[in-house]
Design a protein around this motif. Structure first.
Motif, mmCIF file in Angstrom:
data_model
loop_
_atom_site.group_PDB
_atom_site.id
_atom_site.type_symbol
_atom_site.label_atom_id
_atom_site.label_comp_id
_atom_site.label_asym_id
_atom_site.label_seq_id
_atom_site.Cartn_x
_atom_site.Cartn_y
_atom_site.Cartn_z
ATOM 1 N N GLY A 97 0.816 -1.206 0.000
ATOM 2 C CA GLY A 97 0.000 0.000 0.000
ATOM 3 C C GLY A 97 0.849 1.255 0.000
ATOM 4 O O GLY A 97 1.839 1.359 -0.722
ATOM 5 N N ALA A 98 0.496 2.202 0.864
ATOM 6 C CA ALA A 98 1.217 3.468 0.949
ATOM 7 C C ALA A 98 2.576 3.305 1.625
ATOM 8 O O ALA A 98 3.386 4.226 1.610
ATOM 9 C CB ALA A 98 0.384 4.491 1.715
ATOM 10 N N GLU A 99 2.841 2.131 2.196
ATOM 11 C CA GLU A 99 4.112 1.862 2.864
ATOM 12 C C GLU A 99 5.001 0.925 2.040
ATOM 13 O O GLU A 99 5.977 0.377 2.545
ATOM 14 C CB GLU A 99 3.852 1.228 4.240
ATOM 15 C CG GLU A 99 2.959 2.040 5.139
ATOM 16 C CD GLU A 99 3.533 3.402 5.484
ATOM 17 O OE1 GLU A 99 4.753 3.478 5.731
ATOM 18 O OE2 GLU A 99 2.781 4.383 5.486
ATOM 19 N N SER A 100 4.686 0.740 0.782
ATOM 20 C CA SER A 100 5.428 -0.176 -0.085
ATOM 21 C C SER A 100 6.902 0.214 -0.183
ATOM 22 O O SER A 100 7.235 1.407 -0.285
ATOM 23 C CB SER A 100 4.826 -0.171 -1.489
ATOM 24 O OG SER A 100 5.632 -0.911 -2.379
ATOM 25 N N PRO A 101 7.798 -0.768 -0.176
ATOM 26 C CA PRO A 101 9.226 -0.475 -0.362
ATOM 27 C C PRO A 101 9.532 0.197 -1.705
ATOM 28 O O PRO A 101 10.564 0.843 -1.852
ATOM 29 C CB PRO A 101 9.894 -1.852 -0.299
ATOM 30 C CG PRO A 101 8.945 -2.707 0.451
ATOM 31 C CD PRO A 101 7.579 -2.186 0.111
ATOM 32 N N ARG A 131 -2.136 2.021 -6.093
ATOM 33 C CA ARG A 131 -2.274 3.402 -6.583
ATOM 34 C C ARG A 131 -1.203 4.347 -6.042
ATOM 35 O O ARG A 131 -1.038 5.445 -6.526
ATOM 36 C CB ARG A 131 -3.653 3.941 -6.252
ATOM 37 C CG ARG A 131 -3.892 4.067 -4.770
ATOM 38 C CD ARG A 131 -5.286 4.498 -4.470
ATOM 39 N NE ARG A 131 -5.478 4.541 -3.031
ATOM 40 C CZ ARG A 131 -6.369 5.274 -2.455
ATOM 41 N NH1 ARG A 131 -7.178 6.017 -3.172
ATOM 42 N NH2 ARG A 131 -6.482 5.262 -1.148
ATOM 43 N N TYR A 132 -0.490 3.915 -5.000
ATOM 44 C CA TYR A 132 0.523 4.775 -4.400
ATOM 45 C C TYR A 132 1.893 4.678 -5.078
ATOM 46 O O TYR A 132 2.788 5.453 -4.777
ATOM 47 C CB TYR A 132 0.693 4.425 -2.920
ATOM 48 C CG TYR A 132 -0.556 4.684 -2.123
ATOM 49 C CD1 TYR A 132 -1.019 5.966 -1.897
ATOM 50 C CD2 TYR A 132 -1.287 3.628 -1.602
ATOM 51 C CE1 TYR A 132 -2.158 6.212 -1.181
ATOM 52 C CE2 TYR A 132 -2.436 3.858 -0.873
ATOM 53 C CZ TYR A 132 -2.868 5.151 -0.663
ATOM 54 O OH TYR A 132 -4.020 5.382 0.059
ATOM 55 N N LEU A 133 2.055 3.737 -5.971
ATOM 56 C CA LEU A 133 3.354 3.526 -6.604
ATOM 57 C C LEU A 133 3.539 4.452 -7.799
ATOM 58 O O LEU A 133 2.606 4.667 -8.545
ATOM 59 C CB LEU A 133 3.511 2.076 -7.055
ATOM 60 C CG LEU A 133 3.421 1.022 -5.963
ATOM 61 C CD1 LEU A 133 3.753 -0.335 -6.524
ATOM 62 C CD2 LEU A 133 4.269 1.331 -4.764
ATOM 63 N N PRO A 134 4.718 4.985 -7.994
ATOM 64 C CA PRO A 134 5.943 4.790 -7.235
ATOM 65 C C PRO A 134 6.250 5.915 -6.242
ATOM 66 O O PRO A 134 7.264 5.868 -5.571
ATOM 67 C CB PRO A 134 7.017 4.763 -8.313
ATOM 68 C CG PRO A 134 6.518 5.762 -9.305
ATOM 69 C CD PRO A 134 5.016 5.593 -9.287
ATOM 70 N N TYR A 135 5.388 6.934 -6.143
ATOM 71 C CA TYR A 135 5.756 8.125 -5.378
ATOM 72 C C TYR A 135 5.109 8.256 -4.006
ATOM 73 O O TYR A 135 5.434 9.165 -3.266
ATOM 74 C CB TYR A 135 5.468 9.389 -6.193
ATOM 75 C CG TYR A 135 6.252 9.414 -7.480
ATOM 76 C CD1 TYR A 135 7.636 9.339 -7.487
ATOM 77 C CD2 TYR A 135 5.603 9.487 -8.704
ATOM 78 C CE1 TYR A 135 8.367 9.353 -8.655
ATOM 79 C CE2 TYR A 135 6.331 9.499 -9.894
ATOM 80 C CZ TYR A 135 7.702 9.430 -9.852
ATOM 81 O OH TYR A 135 8.421 9.446 -11.013
ATOM 82 N N GLY A 136 4.198 7.366 -3.665
ATOM 83 C CA GLY A 136 3.562 7.421 -2.353
ATOM 84 C C GLY A 136 2.324 8.285 -2.343
ATOM 85 O O GLY A 136 1.928 8.843 -3.368
ATOM 86 N N PRO A 137 1.685 8.412 -1.171
ATOM 87 C CA PRO A 137 0.482 9.237 -1.069
ATOM 88 C C PRO A 137 0.818 10.708 -1.232
ATOM 89 O O PRO A 137 1.925 11.149 -0.926
ATOM 90 C CB PRO A 137 -0.049 8.927 0.330
ATOM 91 C CG PRO A 137 1.097 8.371 1.085
ATOM 92 C CD PRO A 137 2.048 7.771 0.083
ATOM 93 N N LEU A 138 -0.143 11.447 -1.709
ATOM 94 C CA LEU A 138 0.092 12.889 -1.915
ATOM 95 C C LEU A 138 0.139 13.650 -0.628
ATOM 96 O O LEU A 138 -0.395 13.418 0.339
ATOM 97 C CB LEU A 138 -1.017 13.469 -2.812
ATOM 98 C CG LEU A 138 -1.027 12.898 -4.230
ATOM 99 C CD1 LEU A 138 -2.205 13.454 -5.000
ATOM 100 C CD2 LEU A 138 0.261 13.239 -4.938
#
Length: 138
Positions: A97-101, A131-138
């Motif tokens: 998710g939003a914590e993906s490596p 949906r958070y890849l590759p830049y993370g949550p906004l």
């Protein structure tokens, strides 16, 4: 009588930041995925059981991934990004998710002045539903 805040003596035992990332395991992952451009996506369901069960890697804190990325060249970091993007889709318990490596690994490439190229970004979008890849949550 005073009332103070109780703090456990050994907070590190519950702290994910104390998780050691096994470089030998990451080297196996890089070998499986390969350091090439990544046009093909390997089927991770048939990989080594040790790697399939290493889903705890998806929970390692971002700061630790940034530190770890410094030990690998750009192609190896790209291989790790591809693996983690695929693992979320193909392996059970590998939800980042939003914590993906992938997020701190991609950031490490940007910090090296070698950001992901358009083809790589498209590859991630094509092979991941995170949906958070590759830049993370906004």
């Amino acid at each position: 009588m005073s009332v103070g805040a109780w703090e456990p003596e050994n907070q590190a035992s519950n702290d994910q930041s104390s998780t050691e990332i096994d470089r030998a395991l990451l080297a196996k992952i890089i070998d499986i995925v390969g350091e090439d451009s990544g046009e093909t996506a390997p089927d991770l369901k048939s990989i080594d059981q040790e790697i399939q069960l290493a889903h705890w890697l998806a929970g390692v804190p971002a700061a630790q991934w940034l530190t770890e990325a410094a030990h690998w060249n750009e192609n190896q970091v790209w291989a790790l990004i591809r693996f983690f993007a695929l693992a979320e889709m193909q392996l059970p318990d590998w939800r980042g998710g939003a914590e993906s490596p992938v997020i701190p690994l991609a950031k490490s490439l940007r910090q090296r002045k070698a950001p992901l190229q358009r083809e790589q970004l498209l590859w991630i979008r094509q092979h991941s539903d995170n949906r958070y890849l590759p830049y993370g949550p906004l």
